[in-house]
Design an enzyme around this catalytic site. Structure first.
Site, PDB file in Angstrom:
ATOM      1  N   LEU A   1      12.597  34.380  78.226  1.00  0.00           N
ATOM      2  CA  LEU A   1      11.624  35.503  77.783  1.00  0.00           C
ATOM      3  C   LEU A   1      12.277  37.110  78.251  1.00  0.00           C
ATOM      4  O   LEU A   1      12.973  36.949  79.404  1.00  0.00           O
ATOM      5  CB  LEU A   1      10.489  35.382  78.581  1.00  0.00           C
ATOM      6  CG  LEU A   1       9.606  34.003  77.882  1.00  0.00           C
ATOM      7  CD1 LEU A   1       8.205  33.937  78.454  1.00  0.00           C
ATOM      8  CD2 LEU A   1       9.620  34.075  76.400  1.00  0.00           C
TER       9      LEU A   1
ATOM     10  N   GLY B   1      13.055  30.342  79.170  1.00  0.00           N
ATOM     11  CA  GLY B   1      12.435  30.489  77.444  1.00  0.00           C
ATOM     12  C   GLY B   1      13.648  29.884  76.596  1.00  0.00           C
ATOM     13  O   GLY B   1      13.109  29.497  75.465  1.00  0.00           O
TER      14      GLY B   1
ATOM     15  N   ASN C   1      14.134  27.477  85.145  1.00  0.00           N
ATOM     16  CA  ASN C   1      14.297  27.860  86.145  1.00  0.00           C
ATOM     17  C   ASN C   1      13.291  29.034  86.948  1.00  0.00           C
ATOM     18  O   ASN C   1      13.548  29.810  87.755  1.00  0.00           O
ATOM     19  CB  ASN C   1      15.681  28.612  86.292  1.00  0.00           C
ATOM     20  CG  ASN C   1      15.680  29.810  85.203  1.00  0.00           C
ATOM     21  OD1 ASN C   1      15.063  29.796  84.457  1.00  0.00           O
ATOM     22  ND2 ASN C   1      16.643  30.747  85.797  1.00  0.00           N
ATOM     23  N   GLU C   2      11.910  28.727  86.200  1.00  0.00           N
ATOM     24  CA  GLU C   2      10.893  29.902  86.311  1.00  0.00           C
ATOM     25  C   GLU C   2      10.658  30.080  87.953  1.00  0.00           C
ATOM     26  O   GLU C   2      10.601  31.135  88.641  1.00  0.00           O
ATOM     27  CB  GLU C   2       9.641  29.348  85.858  1.00  0.00           C
ATOM     28  CG  GLU C   2       9.572  29.856  84.315  1.00  0.00           C
ATOM     29  CD  GLU C   2      10.397  28.783  83.210  1.00  0.00           C
ATOM     30  OE1 GLU C   2      11.040  28.049  83.821  1.00  0.00           O
ATOM     31  OE2 GLU C   2      10.199  29.091  82.173  1.00  0.00           O
TER      32      GLU C   2
HETATM   33  C1  LIG Z   1      -1.004  28.068  86.835  1.00  0.00           C
HETATM   34  C2  LIG Z   1      -0.538  29.519  86.491  1.00  0.00           C
HETATM   35  C3  LIG Z   1      -0.166  29.820  85.050  1.00  0.00           C
HETATM   36  C4  LIG Z   1       0.567  30.952  84.966  1.00  0.00           C
HETATM   37  C5  LIG Z   1       1.249  31.075  83.975  1.00  0.00           C
HETATM   38  C6  LIG Z   1       1.951  32.484  84.165  1.00  0.00           C
HETATM   39  C7  LIG Z   1       3.300  32.041  83.733  1.00  0.00           C
HETATM   40  C8  LIG Z   1       4.601  33.035  83.732  1.00  0.00           C
HETATM   41  C9  LIG Z   1       5.475  32.486  82.886  1.00  0.00           C
HETATM   42  C10 LIG Z   1       6.607  33.531  82.917  1.00  0.00           C
HETATM   43  C11 LIG Z   1       7.763  32.495  82.152  1.00  0.00           C
HETATM   44  C12 LIG Z   1       8.956  32.859  82.028  1.00  0.00           C
HETATM   45  C13 LIG Z   1       9.988  32.262  81.350  1.00  0.00           C
HETATM   46  C14 LIG Z   1      11.279  32.944  81.237  1.00  0.00           C
HETATM   47  O1  LIG Z   1      12.078  32.927  80.203  1.00  0.00           O
HETATM   48  S1  LIG Z   1      11.624  34.111  82.332  1.00  0.00           S
HETATM   49  C15 LIG Z   1      13.326  34.547  82.004  1.00  0.00           C
HETATM   50  C16 LIG Z   1      14.161  33.919  82.789  1.00  0.00           C
HETATM   51  N1  LIG Z   1      15.828  33.841  82.453  1.00  0.00           N
HETATM   52  C17 LIG Z   1      16.541  34.025  83.480  1.00  0.00           C
HETATM   53  O2  LIG Z   1      16.544  33.799  84.498  1.00  0.00           O
HETATM   54  C18 LIG Z   1      17.975  34.358  82.912  1.00  0.00           C
HETATM   55  C19 LIG Z   1      18.387  35.671  83.572  1.00  0.00           C
HETATM   56  N2  LIG Z   1      19.620  36.278  83.001  1.00  0.00           N
HETATM   57  C20 LIG Z   1      20.762  35.620  83.579  1.00  0.00           C
HETATM   58  O3  LIG Z   1      20.873  34.811  84.299  1.00  0.00           O
HETATM   59  C21 LIG Z   1      22.127  36.419  82.942  1.00  0.00           C
HETATM   60  O4  LIG Z   1      21.656  37.534  82.641  1.00  0.00           O
HETATM   61  C22 LIG Z   1      22.826  35.436  82.089  1.00  0.00           C
HETATM   62  C23 LIG Z   1      21.705  35.064  80.863  1.00  0.00           C
HETATM   63  C24 LIG Z   1      23.328  34.304  82.679  1.00  0.00           C
HETATM   64  C25 LIG Z   1      23.964  36.093  81.235  1.00  0.00           C
HETATM   65  O5  LIG Z   1      24.774  36.792  82.613  1.00  0.00           O
HETATM   66  P1  LIG Z   1      25.906  37.840  81.974  1.00  0.00           P
HETATM   67  O6  LIG Z   1      26.496  38.044  83.456  1.00  0.00           O
HETATM   68  O7  LIG Z   1      26.443  37.760  80.727  1.00  0.00           O
HETATM   69  O8  LIG Z   1      24.666  39.251  81.671  1.00  0.00           O
HETATM   70  P2  LIG Z   1      23.979  39.938  82.853  1.00  0.00           P
HETATM   71  O9  LIG Z   1      23.338  39.095  83.835  1.00  0.00           O
HETATM   72  O10 LIG Z   1      24.915  41.032  83.392  1.00  0.00           O
HETATM   73  O11 LIG Z   1      22.865  40.789  81.896  1.00  0.00           O
HETATM   74  C26 LIG Z   1      22.975  41.598  81.008  1.00  0.00           C
HETATM   75  C27 LIG Z   1      21.880  42.698  80.719  1.00  0.00           C
HETATM   76  O12 LIG Z   1      20.927  41.954  80.437  1.00  0.00           O
HETATM   77  C28 LIG Z   1      19.770  42.055  81.326  1.00  0.00           C
HETATM   78  N3  LIG Z   1      18.929  40.579  81.287  1.00  0.00           N
HETATM   79  C29 LIG Z   1      19.408  39.402  81.590  1.00  0.00           C
HETATM   80  N4  LIG Z   1      18.663  38.500  81.426  1.00  0.00           N
HETATM   81  C30 LIG Z   1      17.521  39.203  80.892  1.00  0.00           C
HETATM   82  C31 LIG Z   1      16.047  38.857  80.487  1.00  0.00           C
HETATM   83  N5  LIG Z   1      15.718  37.389  80.475  1.00  0.00           N
HETATM   84  N6  LIG Z   1      15.337  39.731  80.388  1.00  0.00           N
HETATM   85  C32 LIG Z   1      15.512  41.004  80.265  1.00  0.00           C
HETATM   86  N7  LIG Z   1      16.766  41.457  80.555  1.00  0.00           N
HETATM   87  C33 LIG Z   1      17.677  40.516  80.744  1.00  0.00           C
HETATM   88  C34 LIG Z   1      20.482  42.247  82.540  1.00  0.00           C
HETATM   89  O13 LIG Z   1      19.428  42.747  83.476  1.00  0.00           O
HETATM   90  C35 LIG Z   1      21.489  43.000  82.154  1.00  0.00           C
HETATM   91  O14 LIG Z   1      20.875  44.403  81.914  1.00  0.00           O
HETATM   92  P3  LIG Z   1      21.656  45.769  82.334  1.00  0.00           P
HETATM   93  O15 LIG Z   1      22.916  45.888  81.296  1.00  0.00           O
HETATM   94  O16 LIG Z   1      20.635  46.681  81.775  1.00  0.00           O
HETATM   95  O17 LIG Z   1      22.316  45.838  83.627  1.00  0.00           O
END
Ligand SMILES: CCCCCCCCCC/C=C/CC(=O)SCCNC(=O)CCNC(=O)[C@H](O)C(C)(C)COP(=O)(O)OP(=O)(O)OC[C@H]1O[C@@H](n2cnc3c(N)ncnc32)[C@H](O)[C@@H]1OP(=O)(O)O
Length: 280
Positions: A86, A131, A155-156
């Site tokens: 997400l 996500g 990994n949330e």
């Molecule tokens: C009982 C209680 C009930 C509560 C209910 C509430 C529930 C809440 C639920 C919330 C659920 C969430 C689910 C999700 O999916 S959260 C997202 C989780 N994702 C991650 O942890 C991944 C994060 N990203 C990374 O690890 C790395 O980016 C990567 C995918 C391994 C790629 O690495 P790479 O080195 O190639 O790239 P960068 O890290 O340099 O990233 C490039 C730019 O992209 C931006 N970025 C990365 N991931 C995200 C993201 N998920 N969303 C937005 N932006 C993201 C990063 O910041 C860099 O941006 P920049 O260029 O501006 O620096």
């Protein structure tokens, strides 16, 4: 040739689109064998923004309604990244109305994918956290490229947030309760061999064979009569989906309360900052 079986459908974020005259999702009807490919394309990391979620749902709906299609391969157009999950910026510093709209879109995509009548095969050609992993878990079969960087999992907890019950159910239905409990609490991201061992993916193959393997698997699934396979899929999945359907609004309210907390906003901001600082 295997590739001849496949039709193309590209999901793009509007900000990365060429001229506005081109449609957002391209659905070509050249295919005769009924298999489409949805390629996620929202550089740099295929994060699931509101726009991408919405476009994904529209594309799926088109395919569901077009009886020439019986199967879809879900894959990525971003090298090395299936989906970063997400879009965290959609959950940070926005209005309550925005959070509600975003979360409804997440629910909608999950329901559409999880209950799809089409055969869905995930060709996972990159890292797949949270996500991104969830999308693959909604598919009927997962083929993962054998690259040690291509971790997959929910990994949330490592972000300081909680995978909602329907994320949890999807994982439990795939890997079983104990593996899911451990994976969810620890926020585990599994490298390919481990992902295969715990059943998070069905096959790990060399990177250049992900697409052809997905096609072969698709042929096997399409050999089963649609009505029997679809009813069986529904028998297996509908009880899980119904739990969300019965309380969609309450689930949105939970999300709103949760994501609006100062502590959660702080965790998400810190996580985003950490990602951004990684480069510098
Ligand atoms: C009982 C209680 C009930 C509560 C209910 C509430 C529930 C809440 C639920 C919330 C659920 C969430 C689910 C999700 O999916 S959260 C997202 C989780 N994702 C991650 O942890 C991944 C994060 N990203 C990374 O690890 C790395 O980016 C990567 C995918 C391994 C790629 O690495 P790479 O080195 O190639 O790239 P960068 O890290 O340099 O990233 C490039 C730019 O992209 C931006 N970025 C990365 N991931 C995200 C993201 N998920 N969303 C937005 N932006 C993201 C990063 O910041 C860099 O941006 P920049 O260029 O501006 O620096």
């Amino acid at each position: 040739m295997a590739q001849d079986l496949v039709d193309g459908l590209l999901i793009k974020a509007r900000s990365h689109l060429p001229p506005p005259s081109e449609p957002l999702g391209k659905l070509s009807k050249r295919d005769r064998k009924g298999v489409a490919v949805i390629k996620l394309k929202n550089p740099p990391v295929n994060s699931l923004s509101l726009e991408v979620l919405t476009e994904f749902v529209i594309s799926l709906e088109k395919l569901e309604n077009d009886k020439t299609f019986r199967g879809v391969i879900v894959t990525s157009d971003c090298p090395g990244i299936f989906s970063a999950g997400l879009d965290l910026t959609e959950m940070c510093g926005k209005s309550q109305a925005h959070y509600a709209e975003f979360w409804r879109a997440v629910q909608e995509l999950w329901l559409r994918l999880y209950l799809s009548n089409l055969v869905l095969i995930a060709a996972i050609n990159g890292v797949s956290p949270a996500g991104g992993c969830l999308i693959s878990l909604t598919c009927d079969y997962r083929v993962l490229a054998d690259n040690p960087k291509y971790n997959i999992g929910l990994n949330e907890t490592l972000l300081g947030v909680v995978a909602p019950s329907w994320f949890k159910d999807t994982l439990v239905n795939t890997v079983g309760h104990r593996t899911a409990e451990r994976a969810l609490q620890l926020g585990l991201l599994f490298p390919p061999a481990e992902a295969l061992r715990v059943g998070m993916v069905d096959q790990v193959v060399p990177e250049d064979q992900v697409h052809s393997t997905a096609l072969s698997v698709m042929a096997q699934w399409l050999a089963v009569p649609d009505h029997a396979r679809q009813l069986t899929k529904s028998l297996m999945r509908k009880p899980t989906a119904d739990r969300l359907v019965k309380q969609r609004d309450a689930d949105i309210q939970y999300f709103l309360q949760f994501v609006s907390r100062d502590s959660i906003q702080k965790s998400l901001r810190m996580y985003l900052d950490k990602l951004r600082q990684k480069k510098g």
